[in-house]
Design an enzyme around this catalytic site. Structure first.
Site, mmCIF file in Angstrom:
data_model
loop_
_atom_site.group_PDB
_atom_site.id
_atom_site.type_symbol
_atom_site.label_atom_id
_atom_site.label_comp_id
_atom_site.label_asym_id
_atom_site.label_seq_id
_atom_site.Cartn_x
_atom_site.Cartn_y
_atom_site.Cartn_z
ATOM 1 N N THR A 154 24.052 56.071 35.497
ATOM 2 C CA THR A 154 22.779 55.767 34.975
ATOM 3 C C THR A 154 22.691 54.373 35.203
ATOM 4 O OG1 THR A 154 24.151 55.724 32.819
ATOM 5 C CG2 THR A 154 22.644 57.802 33.135
ATOM 6 N N LYS A 180 31.112 58.434 35.558
ATOM 7 C CA LYS A 180 30.214 57.359 35.422
ATOM 8 C C LYS A 180 30.425 57.075 34.100
ATOM 9 C CE LYS A 180 26.890 57.653 33.468
ATOM 10 N NZ LYS A 180 26.445 57.020 31.857
ATOM 11 N N THR A 191 36.025 60.279 27.991
ATOM 12 C CA THR A 191 35.342 59.057 28.697
ATOM 13 C C THR A 191 33.827 59.262 28.655
ATOM 14 O OG1 THR A 191 35.154 57.702 30.341
ATOM 15 C CG2 THR A 191 35.587 59.674 31.141
ATOM 16 N N GLU A 277 28.176 47.335 31.052
ATOM 17 C CA GLU A 277 26.702 46.715 31.588
ATOM 18 C C GLU A 277 26.713 45.402 31.371
ATOM 19 O OE1 GLU A 277 24.344 50.791 29.795
ATOM 20 O OE2 GLU A 277 24.617 49.314 28.410
ATOM 21 N N ASN A 403 20.098 46.635 27.411
ATOM 22 C CA ASN A 403 19.932 47.711 26.386
ATOM 23 C C ASN A 403 18.807 47.514 25.627
ATOM 24 O OD1 ASN A 403 22.479 49.530 26.233
ATOM 25 N ND2 ASN A 403 23.342 47.738 26.779
ATOM 26 N N SER A 408 12.651 52.132 28.622
ATOM 27 C CA SER A 408 11.772 51.835 29.825
ATOM 28 C C SER A 408 12.152 51.614 31.313
ATOM 29 C CB SER A 408 10.821 50.476 29.489
ATOM 30 O OG SER A 408 11.911 49.332 29.595
#
Length: 408
Positions: A154, A180, A191, A277, A403, A408
Site C-alpha cells: 500500500t 507488506k 505483523t 511511512e 496519513n 485520497s
C-alpha cells in the site's frame, strides 16, 4: 549446527512446489497490482498469528476458522481495501475469495486463507476481486513472485522479502517470507501482512509453536506509529517437500528450524520498521540488564514508540533525556540511578548517560551516528540479566503528509 544461508536472488517461488502471481484487479485503479495468489502444488500444514485488535477484519475472522483445517493450499490477498468493519457482507465476500480460489485449485474453500489490506469501512468491490482471481489463474502456474509482492503493498516504498536455506537431516530446506507494512504497525501477535512458506517437514503443533515463539521477539517488537491494524496477520505454510525426517519433537532439528524461522522473521520485522511511512532511519533499541524478560521488552518498546525520541532521531539530536523519560513512564521496573545510555552504529559508540547522569560527550560524534540510516540506542538498566531488542523508525514531516491524505 547449521549455517543459515541468505540467498538474495531467490524468492517465494523458489521454495519447491510454491507458485505466486500478482495482478491488477481494478481495486486500486491505474493498472496497479492489487491482488495476489500464492499456492502450493502439495498440501501444506499452516500456522498463523492474527491481530489482537478487538476490531477484526473479515479475512481475519475467516482465517481463524480456516487455519484449523488439516490442509491449506493457498493464500489469496488483496490491497486497496481492508474489508474491515463491513459486517456480514464483508465476511461473505472474504469467503467468496476463498471459494473462487478453491474452485480453480479443485480444493475446499476452507483450504484457502484470505488477507486484505487498505482502507477500513469501505465495502469490498467483490466483482473486481473475482475478476482479479480469474485473471491470476489465467496466468498461473506461470509465476512472478515480484508481482505477488507488489500486489500486497500500500504505502510501502520497497518490497520486503527474504529467502534462506539450511540443512536438516542432510536435506536442503528453504524458508521464504514476503511482507507488506509501512503504517499502522504496532503488532501484537502478528505483523501487517507476512506470508512465510517453507518446504520443511514438521508437525502442525510444532509449526505453530515455532511461529508463536518467534513472533514474540520479532513482529511484536516493532512499531511505526503505535496503531495496531484490524488486518494484521502472519501466515506460515509448510509443504514438507524437502524430505527431511518429520520433526515431531523439540529435538535438534526443531531448534535448527526454529532458529532459521526466527532469523527470517527478525529480518522482515526490521525491513518493515525501516520502511515506516515517511521514515528515513531505522531505530534499534537494545535493552540490557532488566529484572525480567517482560521488563526488557516493555522498556525497549517504550523507547522506539516515543514520539519525542523518534523526532530527536529524525533531527540527529542526541537527546538522551527523552530516552530515560520513555523508560521512566514505561511499566518496566527501573532504578534511574543505575541507567546507562549510549548511541551506536556498526562502527562507533558514544556514551551519553552513566548511572542516570549525563556525561560530557562528543556531540559531533553522536550526531555522526544519528545522521546514519541505522541508529542503535543501547540502554543498560543494570537491574538484572534479561535483554530485549525492539525496532522502530524516525518520525518525519512526511508521515503526517502521507496519513493526512491516505484515502485520497
Amino acid at each position: 549446527m547449521d549455517t543459515i544461508k541468505v540467498l538474495n536472488n531467490k524468492n517465494i517461488t523458489d521454495v519447491p512446489y510454491f507458485k505466486a502471481i500478482g495482478v491488477a484487479s481494478g481495486i486500486k485503479g491505474n493498472n496497479k497490482s492489487d491482488l495476489c495468489v500464492i499456492y502450493s502444488e502439495k498440501p501444506c500444514i499452516a500456522a498463523g498469528t492474527f491481530t489482537t485488535n478487538k476490531v477484526k477484519a473479515a479475512p481475519v475472522l475467516l482465517d481463524l476458522k480456516h487455519i484449523e483445517s488439516e490442509n491449506i493450499y493457498a493464500i489469496v490477498a488483496n490491497s486497496g481495501n481492508a474489508n474491515a468493519c463491513t459486517g456480514d457482507d464483508g465476511y461473505e465476500k472474504a469467503y467468496l475469495m476463498a471459494e473462487c480460489t478453491a474452485k480453480h485449485l479443485k480444493i475446499k474453500p476452507e483450504e484457502v486463507l484470505v488477507a486484505s489490506t487498505g482502507v477500513i469501512g469501505v465495502p469490498l468491490p467483490i466483482d473486481k476481486v473475482m475478476f482479479g482471481i480469474e485473471k491470476a489463474f489465467s496466468i498461473l502456474p506461470k509465476s512472478d513472485a515480484n508481482k505477488a509482492i507488489d500486489a500486497i503493498m500500500t504505502t510501502d516504498t520497497v518490497q520486503k522479502k527474504i529467502f534462506v536455506e539450511f540443512m536438516l537431516d542432510k536435506k536442503k530446506v528453504t524458508i521464504c517470507a514476503i511482507a507488506k507494512g509501512s503504517g499502522m504497525i504496532h503488532p501484537n501477535m502478528a505483523t501487517m501482512l507476512s506470508f512465510i512458506v517453507t518446504d520443511a517437514n514438521i508437525t502442525k503443533d510444532l509449526l505453530n509453536k515455532a511461529l508463536k515463539e518467534s513472533v514474540k521477539d520479532s513482529y511484536n517488537m516493532i512499531s511505526v506509529d503505535r496503531d495496531t491494524s484490524t488486518n494484521d496477520m502472519a501466515l506460515l505454510l509448510a509443504n514438507g517437500a524437502s524430505g527431511n525426517t518429520l520433526i515431531s519433537s523439540e529435538n535438534s532439528d526443531y531448534e535448527v528450524f526454529k532458529k532459521a524461522l526466527h532469523y527470517v522473521n527478525v529480518e522482515i520485522s526490521k525491513m518493515i520498521a525501516k520502511d515506516g511511512e515517511g521514515a528515513t532511519k531505522l531505530i534499534e533499541a537494545k535493552v540490557f540488564g532488566a529484572s525480567s524478560s517482560r521488563d526488557a521488552k516493555v522498556a525497549a518498546k517504550s523507547v522506539i514508540t516515543s514520539n519525542l525520541v523518534k523526532a530527536a532521531v529524525f533531527g540527529s539530536d542526541a537527546n538522551w533525556g527523552r530516552i530515560i523519560c520513555a523508560l521512566g513512564y514505561s511499566a518496566a521496573e527501573i532504578d534511574p540511578s543505575k541507567v546507562d545510555i549510549s548511541f551506536s552504529n556498526n562502527d562507533s559508540k558514544v556514551e551519553t548517560c552513566l548511572k542516570g547522569t549525563g556525561l560530557n560527550f562528543d556531540e559531533e560524534a553522536a550526531k555522526k551516528i544519528l545522521d546514519g540510516d541505522h541508529v542503535i540506542i543501547e540502554v543498560n538498566l543494570n537491574n538484572g540479566k534479561f535483554n530485549a531488542t525492539a525496532w522502530g523508525c524516525d518520525l518525519t514531516y512526511d508521515y503526517v503528509k502521507i496519513n493526512g491524505s491516505y484515502r485520497s
